[in-house]
Design a protein around this motif. Structure first.
Motif, short mmCIF file in Angstrom:
data_model
loop_
_atom_site.label_atom_id
_atom_site.label_comp_id
_atom_site.label_asym_id
_atom_site.label_seq_id
_atom_site.Cartn_x
_atom_site.Cartn_y
_atom_site.Cartn_z
N ILE A 161 0.84 -1.20 0.00
CA ILE A 161 0.00 0.00 0.00
C ILE A 161 0.87 1.26 0.00
CG2 ILE A 161 -1.50 1.42 1.47
CD1 ILE A 161 -3.25 -0.59 0.33
N MET A 162 1.88 1.29 0.86
CA MET A 162 2.70 2.48 1.01
C MET A 162 3.58 2.74 -0.21
SD MET A 162 3.66 2.38 5.09
CE MET A 162 4.46 3.97 5.07
N ILE A 163 4.12 1.67 -0.81
CA ILE A 163 4.93 1.84 -2.01
C ILE A 163 4.07 2.39 -3.15
CG2 ILE A 163 6.25 0.63 -3.80
CD1 ILE A 163 7.16 -1.33 -1.60
N SER A 164 2.90 1.80 -3.32
CA SER A 164 2.00 2.23 -4.38
C SER A 164 1.53 3.67 -4.15
CB SER A 164 0.79 1.29 -4.45
OG SER A 164 -0.04 1.59 -5.54
N ALA A 165 1.18 3.99 -2.91
CA ALA A 165 0.74 5.35 -2.59
C ALA A 165 1.85 6.36 -2.84
CB ALA A 165 0.28 5.43 -1.14
N SER A 166 3.07 5.98 -2.50
CA SER A 166 4.21 6.88 -2.72
C SER A 166 4.37 7.23 -4.19
CB SER A 166 5.50 6.24 -2.19
OG SER A 166 5.43 6.04 -0.80
N PHE A 167 4.16 6.25 -5.05
CA PHE A 167 4.34 6.49 -6.49
C PHE A 167 3.13 7.17 -7.11
CE2 PHE A 167 4.06 5.07 -10.95
CZ PHE A 167 5.20 5.69 -11.43
N PHE A 168 1.97 6.54 -7.00
CA PHE A 168 0.79 7.03 -7.72
C PHE A 168 0.19 8.29 -7.09
CE2 PHE A 168 0.88 2.54 -8.98
CZ PHE A 168 0.80 2.67 -10.36
N SER A 169 0.19 8.39 -5.76
CA SER A 169 -0.48 9.51 -5.09
C SER A 169 0.45 10.67 -4.77
CB SER A 169 -1.12 9.02 -3.78
OG SER A 169 -2.08 8.02 -4.03
N LEU A 170 1.77 10.42 -4.78
CA LEU A 170 2.70 11.47 -4.36
C LEU A 170 3.73 11.83 -5.43
CD1 LEU A 170 3.24 10.18 -0.70
CD2 LEU A 170 1.83 12.10 -1.42
N ILE A 171 4.50 10.86 -5.91
CA ILE A 171 5.58 11.18 -6.84
C ILE A 171 5.05 11.62 -8.20
CG2 ILE A 171 7.54 10.24 -8.12
CD1 ILE A 171 8.19 8.54 -5.69
N LEU A 172 4.10 10.88 -8.76
CA LEU A 172 3.55 11.27 -10.06
C LEU A 172 2.92 12.67 -10.02
CD1 LEU A 172 1.98 8.09 -11.71
CD2 LEU A 172 4.07 9.31 -12.33
N ALA A 218 3.70 15.04 -7.97
CA ALA A 218 4.81 15.97 -7.76
C ALA A 218 5.50 16.31 -9.08
CB ALA A 218 5.82 15.38 -6.78
N ILE A 219 5.70 15.30 -9.92
CA ILE A 219 6.31 15.53 -11.22
C ILE A 219 5.43 16.44 -12.07
CG2 ILE A 219 6.99 14.42 -13.40
CD1 ILE A 219 7.80 11.97 -11.72
N GLY A 220 4.12 16.19 -12.03
CA GLY A 220 3.18 17.00 -12.79
C GLY A 220 3.18 18.45 -12.36
N PHE A 221 3.21 18.68 -11.04
CA PHE A 221 3.21 20.06 -10.53
C PHE A 221 4.53 20.77 -10.78
CE2 PHE A 221 -0.03 18.31 -7.34
CZ PHE A 221 -1.09 18.76 -8.10
N ALA A 222 5.62 19.98 -10.92
CA ALA A 222 6.94 20.59 -11.14
C ALA A 222 7.17 20.95 -12.61
CB ALA A 222 8.04 19.65 -10.66
N GLU A 223 6.39 20.37 -13.51
CA GLU A 223 6.58 20.65 -14.94
C GLU A 223 6.18 22.09 -15.26
OE1 GLU A 223 4.28 17.63 -16.82
OE2 GLU A 223 5.87 16.13 -16.73
N GLY A 224 6.91 22.69 -16.19
CA GLY A 224 6.62 24.06 -16.59
C GLY A 224 7.39 25.10 -15.82
N SER A 225 8.13 24.68 -14.78
CA SER A 225 8.95 25.64 -14.04
C SER A 225 10.28 25.84 -14.76
CB SER A 225 9.19 25.13 -12.62
OG SER A 225 9.92 23.92 -12.64
N LYS A 226 11.10 26.72 -14.23
CA LYS A 226 12.36 27.06 -14.88
C LYS A 226 13.42 25.98 -14.71
CE LYS A 226 11.66 32.04 -14.38
NZ LYS A 226 12.19 33.32 -13.82
N ILE A 227 13.20 25.06 -13.78
CA ILE A 227 14.16 23.98 -13.57
C ILE A 227 13.52 22.66 -13.98
CG2 ILE A 227 15.39 25.17 -11.73
CD1 ILE A 227 13.79 23.58 -9.71
N SER A 275 6.95 14.90 -2.73
CA SER A 275 8.03 13.93 -2.83
C SER A 275 8.71 13.70 -1.48
CB SER A 275 9.06 14.37 -3.88
OG SER A 275 9.48 15.70 -3.66
N PHE A 276 8.71 14.73 -0.60
CA PHE A 276 9.23 14.56 0.76
C PHE A 276 8.43 13.47 1.49
CE2 PHE A 276 9.29 15.35 5.28
CZ PHE A 276 10.59 15.72 5.57
N ALA A 277 7.10 13.56 1.40
CA ALA A 277 6.25 12.56 2.05
C ALA A 277 6.50 11.17 1.46
CB ALA A 277 4.78 12.94 1.88
N ALA A 278 6.72 11.10 0.14
CA ALA A 278 7.00 9.82 -0.51
C ALA A 278 8.31 9.24 0.00
CB ALA A 278 7.04 10.00 -2.03
#
Length: 271
Positions: free
Chosen positions: A55-66, A68-77, A225-228
């Motif tokens: 549960i925790m591995i799946s939650a880390s990837f699907f609910s947190l990391i993915l 996080a990547i989406g929200f980070a896109e479009g920034s200067k870095i 990603s910190f929570a993940a």
């Protein structure tokens, strides 16, 4: 439907608080099993620990990391920069707590206690171990609900799915705390009390997580990603070794696979 509409209308802070109180409540339900049983079959316990890790591995990837990547896109870095930094910080933060807070893993002898050396009894060390485990879970739920108030594209049902997934794996966790305490000679009521108390940090972590995200939208990918990272640390440091420490490795691994799929379905179906 009225309850759903009411829940969606309140602020993310209160949403996170309600959600983490729910995850605490399910832990308490698991701890209440001590009133019915004095012990639990080791196979069932290993399977439930494996399930919780999945549960925790799946939650880390699907609910947190993915997300996080989406929200980070479009920034200067590049998007991987904040996600990597947040993930590493989460893992290192839990490592620091692991080194400092005295605790004892579930099937370890008392002389294997970790953290600062103290004269605390074994029961207190067991409770502290699960308390460390529960903090990143509450943080993850808080960050997920905090994203609703700061970022477009955030899904209320995605945050709810994360809370439900964590609540599901909290039930066997409550059992895993209260029954060992009962075996140590503690009364059923005290075993239940300390079993549910180990999850009281989840509402605290939830409020911290949601508040941190609401302070700045720029913190969102880092916070997710910190929570993940914190959750993955707990899985690798605690859940997987404990589930594999007996002679039921295959059962524990099967439980982990099922747990991963259950959380994946919850996230994808509700997001």
């Amino acid at each position: 439907m009225e309850a759903v509409r009411l829940f969606s209308s309140i602020s993310p802070v209160y949403q996170a608080l309600v959600a983490t109180l729910f995850t605490w409540f399910v832990t308490a339900l698991g701890a209440a099993v001590v009133f019915l049983k004095k012990d639990i079959n080791r196979k069932a316990l290993d399977a439930s620990l494996g399930f919780a890790s999945g549960i925790m591995i799946s939650a880390s990837f699907f609910s947190l990391i993915l997300p996080a990547i989406g929200f980070a896109e479009g920034s200067k870095i590049p998007s991987w920069v904040p996600v990597s930094i947040g993930f590493l910080l989460g893992g290192f933060c839990l490592r620091l707590l692991d080194r400092v807070i005295p605790h004892l893993h579930l099937f370890s002898p008392e002389e294997k206690a970790e953290g600062i050396k103290t004269n605390l009894p074994k029961t207190a060390l067991l409770i502290l171990a699960i308390t460390i485990h529960n903090l990143p879970e509450g943080l993850a739920v808080g960050v997920a609900f905090g994203s609703l108030g700061t970022a477009e594209g955030s899904s209320l049902w995605g945050a709810v799915a994360l809370a439900v997934g964590i609540a599901i794996q909290n039930f066997p966790e409550g059992i895993a705390v209260s029954l060992p305490l009962r075996r140590e000679g503690m009364s059923p009521f005290k075993s239940f009390w300390y079993g549910q108390l180990s999850a009281i940090v989840e509402p605290i972590g939830g409020v911290i997580g949601v508040s941190m995200v609401l302070l700045s939208k720029a913190l969102l990918p880092y916070a997710l990603s910190f929570a993940a990272g914190a959750m993955i640390f707990v899985v690798i440091e605690e859940l997987i070794p404990e589930s594999q420490s007996g002679e039921n490795g295959d059962i524990a691994t099967t439980g982990a696979i099922i747990g991963f799929v259950v959380m994946m379905i919850l996230d994808l179906a509700l997001s």
